[in-house]
Design an enzyme around this catalytic site. Sequence first.
Site, PDB file in Angstrom:
ATOM      1  N   PHE A  27       0.851  -1.314  -0.099  1.00 36.70           N
ATOM      2  CA  PHE A  27       0.133  -0.121   0.014  1.00 36.70           C
ATOM      3  C   PHE A  27       0.875   1.431  -0.042  1.00 36.70           C
ATOM      4  O   PHE A  27       1.841   1.264   0.613  1.00 36.70           O
ATOM      5  CB  PHE A  27      -0.883  -0.106   1.323  1.00 36.70           C
ATOM      6  CG  PHE A  27      -2.110  -0.897   1.307  1.00 36.70           C
ATOM      7  CD1 PHE A  27      -3.250  -0.527   0.347  1.00 36.70           C
ATOM      8  CD2 PHE A  27      -2.171  -1.946   2.057  1.00 36.70           C
ATOM      9  CE1 PHE A  27      -4.446  -1.213   0.219  1.00 36.70           C
ATOM     10  CE2 PHE A  27      -3.298  -2.706   1.970  1.00 36.70           C
ATOM     11  CZ  PHE A  27      -4.290  -2.320   1.139  1.00 36.70           C
ATOM     12  N   ASP A  28       0.494   2.208  -0.857  1.00 37.18           N
ATOM     13  CA  ASP A  28       0.968   3.569  -0.336  1.00 37.18           C
ATOM     14  C   ASP A  28      -0.084   4.168   0.600  1.00 37.18           C
ATOM     15  O   ASP A  28      -1.087   3.449   0.733  1.00 37.18           O
ATOM     16  CB  ASP A  28       0.518   4.456  -1.694  1.00 37.18           C
ATOM     17  CG  ASP A  28       0.583   5.980  -1.513  1.00 37.18           C
ATOM     18  OD1 ASP A  28       1.562   6.402  -0.873  1.00 37.18           O
ATOM     19  OD2 ASP A  28      -0.610   6.560  -1.672  1.00 37.18           O
TER      20      ASP A  28
END
Length: 280
Positions: free
Chosen positions: A14-15
């Site tokens: 994830f960002d």
Amino acid sequence: MSEPALTDFKVIIFDCYGTLADWETGIFNALQPLLARFPSSAQWSRKEALLAFTEIEKDLQRKDPGMLYCDLLSNAHAVLAEGLRDNDVPAASLKSLDNHTDFGQSIKDWPIFPDTCDALRDLQKHYKLVILSNVDHNSFASTHAKLSQDTSHPSLYARPLLDANAQWLPQNTPDSRSPFSLILTAQDTGAYKPDPRGMLFALDIIQKQFGIGKEQVLVVAQSLYHDVEPSSKLDVHSVWINRQGACMGLETLGESPKWLKSFETLGEMAEAVKAEKPEA
């Protein structure tokens, strides 16, 4: 060859800011004291303010990838203030503009998208969840507690005092409610995305720590510029979280970066995963 299903993957990278946390609202709110002091910037739209800021931020990230993100934010605020000061007459004293450090510490106030936490709990049932974020350890701690829905125990969500080469594995912390198996920041990788060194570093750690290769890694992010496009160049599949109304991170939209699927929210993605494996 048909495209893989969402549930064919074992790890999600994830960002964080833009995808899980609403960095545009956080940044815009924290800029208000500065913008309000100049007649020109006081009239800026949200988009104008955010794009002006992000161009400064990107320039500083390229010039000094080793700078801690909280310091980079402070410096970007100072550059923006200087530019406004050079081109406009402040409506208040210059001394009152020197709140750059406060802006650099504002990450703790950036809100989490309302769909995020429930979606993380659902996705945790299917994947190992990894953070790869352009942030520093201390700044991420408050966000980590919010994402873990446990802000009453902040010490559990700060990076432990580890050897410099040791990895931040939150689920090894007793009593932690973190949904993440691994957290990597620019402070760990020595590079700010979209520099590919960050993603290559993450893929290497995931292989060593979990024995999972990049073909089973899925990048999930809002920013095409920081995450989706560089992942595509490394042949890593991605999902674009197309947050409606967002304006940052879309510089490469016209270049048609390749993503596997697109959803408007992380909650929609979690529902799609459940639809593929309803029994889980």
